[in-house]
Design a protein around this motif. Structure first.
Motif, mmCIF file in Angstrom:
data_model
loop_
_atom_site.group_PDB
_atom_site.id
_atom_site.type_symbol
_atom_site.label_atom_id
_atom_site.label_comp_id
_atom_site.label_asym_id
_atom_site.label_seq_id
_atom_site.Cartn_x
_atom_site.Cartn_y
_atom_site.Cartn_z
ATOM 1 N N LYS A 11 0.823 -1.417 0.019
ATOM 2 C CA LYS A 11 -0.328 0.017 0.059
ATOM 3 C C LYS A 11 0.952 1.306 -0.128
ATOM 4 O O LYS A 11 1.729 1.427 0.750
ATOM 5 N N LYS A 52 -7.305 -2.945 7.495
ATOM 6 C CA LYS A 52 -8.309 -2.165 6.582
ATOM 7 C C LYS A 52 -8.273 -2.593 5.222
ATOM 8 O O LYS A 52 -9.282 -2.647 4.632
ATOM 9 N N CYS A 55 -10.341 -5.694 5.612
ATOM 10 C CA CYS A 55 -11.704 -5.546 5.631
ATOM 11 C C CYS A 55 -12.362 -4.624 4.657
ATOM 12 O O CYS A 55 -13.440 -4.164 4.524
ATOM 13 N N SER A 56 -11.668 -4.614 3.532
ATOM 14 C CA SER A 56 -12.015 -3.807 2.081
ATOM 15 C C SER A 56 -12.298 -2.236 2.234
ATOM 16 O O SER A 56 -12.962 -1.620 1.555
ATOM 17 N N LEU A 57 -11.506 -1.910 3.219
ATOM 18 C CA LEU A 57 -11.632 -0.419 3.372
ATOM 19 C C LEU A 57 -10.785 0.441 2.516
ATOM 20 O O LEU A 57 -10.943 1.558 2.358
ATOM 21 N N LEU A 58 -9.545 -0.139 2.228
ATOM 22 C CA LEU A 58 -8.417 0.253 1.597
ATOM 23 C C LEU A 58 -8.498 -0.758 0.417
ATOM 24 O O LEU A 58 -8.611 -1.953 0.515
ATOM 25 N N LYS A 59 -7.964 -0.065 -0.686
ATOM 26 C CA LYS A 59 -7.653 -0.953 -1.818
ATOM 27 C C LYS A 59 -6.102 -1.272 -1.877
ATOM 28 O O LYS A 59 -5.384 0.013 -1.777
ATOM 29 N N ARG A 75 -17.401 -9.309 -2.228
ATOM 30 C CA ARG A 75 -18.623 -8.658 -1.288
ATOM 31 C C ARG A 75 -18.892 -10.169 -0.189
ATOM 32 O O ARG A 75 -18.844 -9.984 0.975
ATOM 33 N N ARG A 78 -16.748 -11.167 2.841
ATOM 34 C CA ARG A 78 -16.909 -10.077 4.258
ATOM 35 C C ARG A 78 -18.040 -10.691 5.067
ATOM 36 O O ARG A 78 -18.121 -10.485 6.328
ATOM 37 N N ARG A 79 -18.738 -11.730 4.432
ATOM 38 C CA ARG A 79 -19.760 -12.526 5.202
ATOM 39 C C ARG A 79 -18.749 -13.313 6.536
ATOM 40 O O ARG A 79 -19.340 -13.649 7.466
ATOM 41 N N TYR A 83 -15.281 -7.425 12.302
ATOM 42 C CA TYR A 83 -14.330 -6.303 12.453
ATOM 43 C C TYR A 83 -14.519 -5.419 13.607
ATOM 44 O O TYR A 83 -15.618 -4.635 13.647
ATOM 45 N N PRO A 85 -12.919 -2.196 14.873
ATOM 46 C CA PRO A 85 -11.784 -1.134 14.527
ATOM 47 C C PRO A 85 -11.117 -0.333 15.991
ATOM 48 O O PRO A 85 -11.849 -0.540 16.904
ATOM 49 N N GLN A 87 -10.956 2.213 18.390
ATOM 50 C CA GLN A 87 -11.941 3.224 18.990
ATOM 51 C C GLN A 87 -13.089 3.023 17.963
ATOM 52 O O GLN A 87 -13.404 3.806 17.217
ATOM 53 N N TYR A 89 -16.621 3.702 16.154
ATOM 54 C CA TYR A 89 -17.583 4.730 16.227
ATOM 55 C C TYR A 89 -19.076 4.178 15.764
ATOM 56 O O TYR A 89 -18.821 3.541 14.700
#
Lengths: 250, 253
Positions: A11, A52, A55-59, A75, A78-79, A83, A85, A87, A89
């Motif tokens: 990355k 990340k 969890c597919s938040l970043l490529k 997709r 992810r089942r 996850y 994170p 802290q 929210y």
């Protein structure tokens, strides 16, 4: 089958101006099914970036991450993961019960499955007393409990936890440790990053140490620290030695 | 199903946003204040009241679309609520569409409230309401669908303040696209004229949704025109939503 496998995962972030920052460089990591794996590294070493990507938040800029043999970017993959994170929210105006129901719906669970999940998780994470309170009034520890419950919605076989003990008091840490142990007993794979090395030493089968975006070591804790005898190094000493080695090489 | 879940949540979130109530308060002030303008226009008072109430529905609808719409995605990224949502087994476009549908549902409720209050006010003042008044509201709502889609696209690209400024400028330009084709002769053959001609065909013409004065003055507008305006809004909204989904698909969060 490996629960997590990364092949040459990289990355790159564009820094200020033309500068590029290599957050992760050709990471090859394997986490076996049913393992508790501790992911270690200093701040900025690339732990959260790896998580990340899983969890597919970043490529990723290069390479591929696999979850139980499936590409993490699919997709449906992810089942298989839950996850938590660092802290976590959530929507402040929702109650824990509404929050779990919301995530259950996003996972495509039926009303009966969502009700079962609430019964199971509210008991495990002691959420019943605060079931009707809005999250905005919650302390760090209470939010972490809700976060853990969200990660467990749908009963995924892999849990990815980013600094799950960070900022918790001793009781909160004990609770998270107990849940990790319990989930391990149930056969779940747990991948977590942490700075609390004593917790990692107590909980993990294997660890991976990340130094400046590169995997410096991965293996069984006992093998890395020198077995069970008196000569055994502490994880803290081992970790610091690996960091120094990494600093000299890079 | 997932789109609906996101939409319900977005609606619930927006209903709890204080900005909404501040804007609704000012809308009420303008609607009830319209009588003051009517006093200075002898014999035209009901027409003025109808015109001003429709203007208020349009203006405050657009302000809600811009202020809530441009912060919709940005807020999720900024507050990190997005992390646990995007990591669920859902498509990213489902998230975008859910946010959009939720805000449009809110705008439908807000438009209905403002229309109801305005209609009762017109009737109390002794006026009558024709079908045209409600068709004008329908086209205002069509305009809101389009402006919200632009706001959502900007929300996944920039900060709320920058996004709001850009959408507001697009809104102004969108009401002035006619000017792009009617430049004075000295612009003939210039690059500016060519660029503005291209802009004329790209920038949505928001004046198409403005039948306020026709509604206030009882001038009929054909249902064919209304159907065309709805199609026009749907086409542009579709394009902006697809762009928002494509931008968000590639976004690192």
């Amino acid at each position: 089958m490996d629960a997590i496998r990364t092949e040459n995962l990289s990355k790159v972030y564009k820094g200020i101006g033309k500068r590029t920052v290599h957050s992760l460089t050709e990471l090859n990591l394997t986490v076996g099914e049913g393992e508790v794996f501790g992911f270690l590294g200093r701040n900025g070493a690339g732990k959260t970036t790896t998580i990340k990507i899983l969890c597919s938040l970043l490529k990723p800029a290069g390479g591929t991450a696999y979850i139980f043999g499936e590409n993490a970017r699919n997709r449906a993959t992810r089942r298989l993961l839950g996850y938590l994170p660092e802290q976590p929210y959530f929507y402040e105006y929702l109650t824990p019960k509404e929050t779990l129901d919301f995530y259950g719906r996003l996972r495509g669970l039926s009303a009966a499955e969502r009700a079962r999940d609430w019964d199971r998780l509210s008991e495990m994470l002691e959420l019943r007393e605060i079931a009707g309170d809005r999250i905005k009034s919650f302390s760090k520890g209470m939010r972490q409990r809700v976060g853990f419950a969200v990660a467990l919605v749908g009963d995924p076989p892999l849990l990815i936890l980013d600094e799950p003990m960070s900022g918790l008091d001793p009781l909160g840490r004990r609770m998270i440790r107990d849940i990790i142990r319990h989930q391990h007993e149930l056969g779940k794979t747990i991948f977590f990053s942490s700075h609390v090395l004593s917790d990692v030493e107590q909980l993990c089968d294997r660890v991976g140490i990340l130094v400046k975006g590169r995997l410096s070591k991965q293996g069984q804790i006992d093998e890395l620290l020198g077995g069970q005898d008196n000569q055994r190094e502490t994880l803290e000493d081992y970790f610091l030695r690996e960091q120094q080695k990494g600093d000299l090489q890079l | 199903m997932r789109i609906l879940t996101m939409a319900q949540n977005t609606f619930r979130e927006a209903v709890r946003d204080k900005v909404l109530y501040v804007l609704l308060f000012f809308a009420a002030v303008v609607i009830f204040g319209s009588k003051a303008l009517a006093w200075i226009s002898i014999g035209q008072d009901i027409k003025i009241v109808k015109d001003v109430t429709l203007a208020a529905i349009s203006l405050f609808g657009v302000l809600i679309a811009i202020f809530v719409g441009t912060s919709l995605i940005y807020k999720e990224i900024d507050k990190r609520t997005l992390y646990t949502i995007i990591s669920q087994p859902m498509h990213r476009y489902e998230f975008i569409l859910g946010k959009y549908v939720g805000l449009m549902a809110l705008l439908a409720v807000v438009t209905l409230i403002m229309t109801g209050v305005s209609a009762v006010y017109v009737l109390l003042l002794g006026g009558s309401l024709e079908k045209m008044y409600f068709l004008a509201v329908l086209l205002i709502y069509c305009k809101l669908t389009l402006v919200t889609a632009i706001a959502l696209l900007l929300s996944s690209l920039s900060s709320p303040i920058l996004g709001a400024i850009i959408v507001f400028m697009a809104y102004i330009f969108g009401h002035a696209t006619g000017v792009f084709l009617n430049l004075p002769p000295q612009f003939d053959g210039t690059l500016a004229k060519q660029l503005l001609e291209i802009a004329y065909y790209i920038v949505p013409n928001l004046s198409n949704f403005d039948i306020r004065s026709e509604a206030a003055n009882g001038v009929p507008v054909s249902l064919g025109y209304v159907a065309w305006a709805i199609t026009y809004a749907a086409a542009y909204t579709g394009v902006f939503l697809i762009l928002a989904a494509l931008v968000f698909e590639e976004k690192d969060v």
